[in-house]
Design an enzyme around this catalytic site. Structure first.
Site, PDB file in Angstrom:
ATOM      1  N   GLU A  69       0.827  -1.209   0.000  1.00  0.00           N
ATOM      2  CA  GLU A  69       0.000   0.000   0.000  1.00  0.00           C
ATOM      3  C   GLU A  69       0.858   1.255   0.000  1.00  0.00           C
ATOM      4  O   GLU A  69       1.902   1.307   0.623  1.00  0.00           O
ATOM      5  CB  GLU A  69      -0.933   0.012   1.221  1.00  0.00           C
ATOM      6  CG  GLU A  69      -1.884  -1.165   1.313  1.00  0.00           C
ATOM      7  CD  GLU A  69      -2.880  -1.248   0.154  1.00  0.00           C
ATOM      8  OE1 GLU A  69      -2.960  -0.303  -0.636  1.00  0.00           O
ATOM      9  OE2 GLU A  69      -3.571  -2.285   0.060  1.00  0.00           O
ATOM     10  N   HIS A 308      -2.465  16.801 -11.108  1.00  0.00           N
ATOM     11  CA  HIS A 308      -1.825  15.568 -10.657  1.00  0.00           C
ATOM     12  C   HIS A 308      -2.058  14.492 -11.705  1.00  0.00           C
ATOM     13  O   HIS A 308      -3.199  14.076 -11.943  1.00  0.00           O
ATOM     14  CB  HIS A 308      -2.350  15.062  -9.301  1.00  0.00           C
ATOM     15  CG  HIS A 308      -1.762  13.728  -8.947  1.00  0.00           C
ATOM     16  ND1 HIS A 308      -2.524  12.632  -8.605  1.00  0.00           N
ATOM     17  CD2 HIS A 308      -0.470  13.302  -8.950  1.00  0.00           C
ATOM     18  CE1 HIS A 308      -1.712  11.595  -8.393  1.00  0.00           C
ATOM     19  NE2 HIS A 308      -0.475  11.970  -8.588  1.00  0.00           N
ATOM     20  N   ASP A 387       4.584  18.509  -3.716  1.00  0.00           N
ATOM     21  CA  ASP A 387       3.754  18.465  -4.932  1.00  0.00           C
ATOM     22  C   ASP A 387       2.275  18.650  -4.573  1.00  0.00           C
ATOM     23  O   ASP A 387       1.549  19.390  -5.238  1.00  0.00           O
ATOM     24  CB  ASP A 387       3.927  17.110  -5.638  1.00  0.00           C
ATOM     25  CG  ASP A 387       5.033  17.134  -6.700  1.00  0.00           C
ATOM     26  OD1 ASP A 387       5.507  18.240  -7.048  1.00  0.00           O
ATOM     27  OD2 ASP A 387       5.408  16.040  -7.177  1.00  0.00           O
ATOM     28  N   PHE A 405      -3.633   9.779  -3.992  1.00  0.00           N
ATOM     29  CA  PHE A 405      -2.787  10.982  -4.032  1.00  0.00           C
ATOM     30  C   PHE A 405      -3.642  12.193  -4.403  1.00  0.00           C
ATOM     31  O   PHE A 405      -3.564  13.248  -3.772  1.00  0.00           O
ATOM     32  CB  PHE A 405      -1.663  10.751  -5.048  1.00  0.00           C
ATOM     33  CG  PHE A 405      -0.552  11.767  -5.032  1.00  0.00           C
ATOM     34  CD1 PHE A 405      -0.722  13.032  -5.594  1.00  0.00           C
ATOM     35  CD2 PHE A 405       0.691  11.459  -4.485  1.00  0.00           C
ATOM     36  CE1 PHE A 405       0.314  13.962  -5.602  1.00  0.00           C
ATOM     37  CE2 PHE A 405       1.732  12.385  -4.487  1.00  0.00           C
ATOM     38  CZ  PHE A 405       1.537  13.629  -5.041  1.00  0.00           C
TER      39      PHE A 405
HETATM   40  N1  LIG Z   1       6.274  13.413  -5.973  1.00  0.00           N
HETATM   41  C1  LIG Z   1       5.232  12.759  -6.496  1.00  0.00           C
HETATM   42  N2  LIG Z   1       5.058  11.456  -6.211  1.00  0.00           N
HETATM   43  C2  LIG Z   1       3.997  10.839  -6.730  1.00  0.00           C
HETATM   44  C3  LIG Z   1       3.070  11.510  -7.575  1.00  0.00           C
HETATM   45  N3  LIG Z   1       2.127  10.627  -7.935  1.00  0.00           N
HETATM   46  C4  LIG Z   1       2.430   9.465  -7.333  1.00  0.00           C
HETATM   47  N4  LIG Z   1       3.570   9.589  -6.617  1.00  0.00           N
HETATM   48  C5  LIG Z   1       4.259   8.545  -5.830  1.00  0.00           C
HETATM   49  O1  LIG Z   1       3.571   7.342  -5.993  1.00  0.00           O
HETATM   50  C6  LIG Z   1       2.832   7.019  -4.824  1.00  0.00           C
HETATM   51  C7  LIG Z   1       1.415   6.673  -5.246  1.00  0.00           C
HETATM   52  O2  LIG Z   1       0.806   5.898  -4.304  1.00  0.00           O
HETATM   53  P1  LIG Z   1      -0.365   6.470  -3.389  1.00  0.00           P
HETATM   54  O3  LIG Z   1       0.145   7.623  -2.624  1.00  0.00           O
HETATM   55  O4  LIG Z   1      -0.896   5.361  -2.597  1.00  0.00           O
HETATM   56  O5  LIG Z   1      -1.470   7.003  -4.362  1.00  0.00           O
HETATM   57  P2  LIG Z   1      -2.345   6.284  -5.476  1.00  0.00           P
HETATM   58  O6  LIG Z   1      -2.182   7.202  -6.646  1.00  0.00           O
HETATM   59  O7  LIG Z   1      -3.723   6.041  -5.001  1.00  0.00           O
HETATM   60  O8  LIG Z   1      -1.674   4.900  -5.784  1.00  0.00           O
HETATM   61  P3  LIG Z   1      -2.105   3.430  -5.322  1.00  0.00           P
HETATM   62  O9  LIG Z   1      -2.079   3.416  -3.825  1.00  0.00           O
HETATM   63  O10 LIG Z   1      -1.046   2.580  -5.939  1.00  0.00           O
HETATM   64  O11 LIG Z   1      -3.490   3.170  -5.870  1.00  0.00           O
HETATM   65  C8  LIG Z   1       2.870   8.271  -3.947  1.00  0.00           C
HETATM   66  O12 LIG Z   1       2.837   8.025  -2.606  1.00  0.00           O
HETATM   67  C9  LIG Z   1       4.180   8.905  -4.360  1.00  0.00           C
HETATM   68  O13 LIG Z   1       5.251   8.289  -3.684  1.00  0.00           O
HETATM   69  C10 LIG Z   1       3.307  12.882  -7.860  1.00  0.00           C
HETATM   70  O14 LIG Z   1       2.559  13.544  -8.567  1.00  0.00           O
HETATM   71  N5  LIG Z   1       4.393  13.452  -7.302  1.00  0.00           N
END
Ligand SMILES: Nc1nc2c(ncn2[C@@H]2O[C@H](COP(=O)(O)OP(=O)(O)OP(=O)(O)O)[C@@H](O)[C@H]2O)c(=O)[nH]1
Ligand SMILES: *[C@@H]1O[C@H](CO)[C@@H](O)[C@H](O)[C@H]1NC(C)=O
Ligand SMILES: *[C@@H]1O[C@H](CO)[C@@H](O)[C@H](O)[C@H]1NC(C)=O
Length: 445
Positions: A69, A308, A387, A405
């Site tokens: 997660e 985003h 971000d 996110f």
């Molecule tokens: N710096 C940055 N990191 C990002 C961005 N998008 C995703 N990430 C990274 O990828 C991770 C995505 O996992 P989550 O935070 O759980 O968000 P999610 O988009 O719901 O992804 P899942 O949990 O896999 O469904 C984030 O915690 C970041 O570490 C972004 O726009 N900027």
């Protein structure tokens, strides 16, 4: 009690000649300020707890989440655990929530930087969290507890048989472990496991619990069946929110104030590259979340489009609700035109190849791209927060379908007082037919 609650996250890191480091001396000055402030903010709760402490046993709730997660779902699980601890504290013992150190996250792959055993104080304001529910860092737990020992681990799981006769009911029972146990006994009979990268940590006992229901269904088990001092719930995401988006949810969510140094870096970036300041944009923030009650529609936001754009695993599965880069850029152009914005800030986890393509399609986009020195200071979690903070201050925001996110950005904008029309927007897939937009969740104060 007083010593336990006041914890000041001071970050001692050597400064480098970089954008972030230029703020460092200022941040250290702030650390002194927060020491004083921490006392003010919590003096009331100290007294309240000190009065009852004598009659109540101190107990610790620890927890962890399924390893795959991500950061933002983990933030959601924190809300469920805070709610459980609040319920436990209402009757019986003096429960404290122990914050699970950050690290070893699947998405945090920046090479060569130390990303394990990260305390919450590096990402969130502890004084703010503590104004909602008593919390301590894991290392404080070790110190208070007299060693890295956890009395009881409860590994949460579903019921092997699923929902019996297709009917959903709340229940919790001790059951044989369904999956392979991620803990093993050492020579002394203690259980060893991941424990957030703390190799010395061990558990005295481990058992599996099938749980189906809201976080509060664990309360009777923790009050009656289990009487030891420290209990860890592993796979805590198994438990659901008691009241999603209710008052308690929002109290906890509002208390999850980002660490001051990350907000300052985000604010500095906004001022420097996006002509955005709180005064001009009507996004004045209160350090004390209990006083942060901005009216919906009061925030104007900085003169830029906030985006985003979640990639990586979201595109590998060829999901139809996620756009191509071309499709996303087309949408950004049309939003910029519609809202008369000439700047666009893009937060994305796109890989290098996609990033190159994105830069070609959108040469003027603004991105927060830390140097390697800055990344060492901030870590992937800090960059993600910056971000999010910058996206949260945009005049108009668009995110990615079902990304936690993006959801956390929605909430941040709700707290800042943006008109929901400027917040609850997402990209549509190139060929998506019904592109349902995100739900507006109103704050309950
Ligand atoms: N710096 C940055 N990191 C990002 C961005 N998008 C995703 N990430 C990274 O990828 C991770 C995505 O996992 P989550 O935070 O759980 O968000 P999610 O988009 O719901 O992804 P899942 O949990 O896999 O469904 C984030 O915690 C970041 O570490 C972004 O726009 N900027
Ligand atoms: C808790 O104790 C009660 C009463 O002894 C028992 O019926 C119940 O099964 C126990 N629950 C768990 C999860 O161990
Ligand atoms: C910044 O915004 C103000 C209005 O809020 C505007 O007058 C000024 O020209 C802008 N500066 C730049 C460099 O775009």
């Amino acid at each position: 009690m007083a010593q336990r609650v006041v914890h000041v996250p001071v970050i001692f890191i050597a400064a480098h000649g970089s954008f972030v480091a230029s703020l460092w001396s200022f941040l250290l000055a702030f650390a002194v300020f927060e020491t004083v402030n921490a006392d003010d903010v919590f003096s009331a709760s100290h007294t309240a707890m000190a009065q009852t402490a004598a009659a109540r046993d101190l107990r610790y709730l620890l927890y962890d989440v399924n390893p795959p997660e991500g950061f933002n779902l983990r933030r959601d699980v924190y809300i469920r655990m805070a709610s459980l601890v609040k319920g436990l504290r209402k009757s019986g013992d003096d429960w404290v929530l122990v914050l699970p150190p950050w690290g070893r996250l699947y998405h945090w792959q920046s090479p060569d930087i130390h990303q394990v055993r990260i305390p919450w104080g590096e990402f969130f304001s502890l004084t703010s969290l503590q104004a909602n529910v008593p919390v301590i860092e894991y290392e404080e737990f070790i110190a208070e507890n007299g060693g890295p020992f956890i009395d009881q681990v409860l590994v949460l799981q579903n019921y092997a048989e699923g929902w019996t006769d297709g009917k959903w009911e709340e229940k919790v029972d001790e059951r044989p472990c369904i999956e392979k146990l991620m803990y093993s006994k050492d020579k002394q009979g203690y259980y060893r496991g991941w424990f957030w990268g703390y190799e010395q940590t061990r558990a005295r006992n481990v058992m599996c619990i099938s749980a189906q229901g809201h976080a509060s269904i664990m309360a009777p088990v923790l009050q009656k069946n289990i009487t030891v001092t420290s209990v860890m719930l592993d796979r805590a995401e198994t438990l659901l929110h008691d009241y999603y988006a209710g008052k308690d949810y929002w109290d906890t969510r509002r208390s999850m104030v980002f660490a001051k140094h990350l907000r300052l870096i985000g604010d500095d970036f906004r001022a420097k590259y996006l002509n955005s300041t709180d005064e001009k944009d009507q996004t004045i923030y209160s350090e004390d979340w209990t006083r942060m009650k901005a009216k919906l529609g009061s925030a104007k936001g900085g003169p830029y489009l906030g985006v985003h754009l979640r990639r990586k695993d979201f595109i590998w599965g060829h999901r139809e609700d996620v756009p191509s880069l071309k499709g996303a850029v087309k949408k950004m152009h049309s939003l910029m035109k519609k809202h008369k914005l000439d700047k666009v800030f893009v937060a994305t986890d796109a890989d290098e190849e996609e990033l190159k393509e994105l830069k070609r399609l959108l040469p003027d986009m603004v991105r927060f791209e830390p140097s390697i020195e800055d990344l060492e200071l901030l870590k992937d979690g800090g960059v993600a927060i910056i971000d999010q903070w910058i996206c949260a201050h945009a005049r108009f925001f668009i995110g990615t379908s079902v990304s936690t996110f993006s959801f956390r950005i929605h909430e941040e904008r709700e707290i800042l007082g943006f008109d929901p029309k400027t917040t609850y927007n997402r990209f549509c897939g190139d060929t998506e037919k019904e592109c349902e937009q995100p739900t507006h969740w109103k704050i309950v104060f």
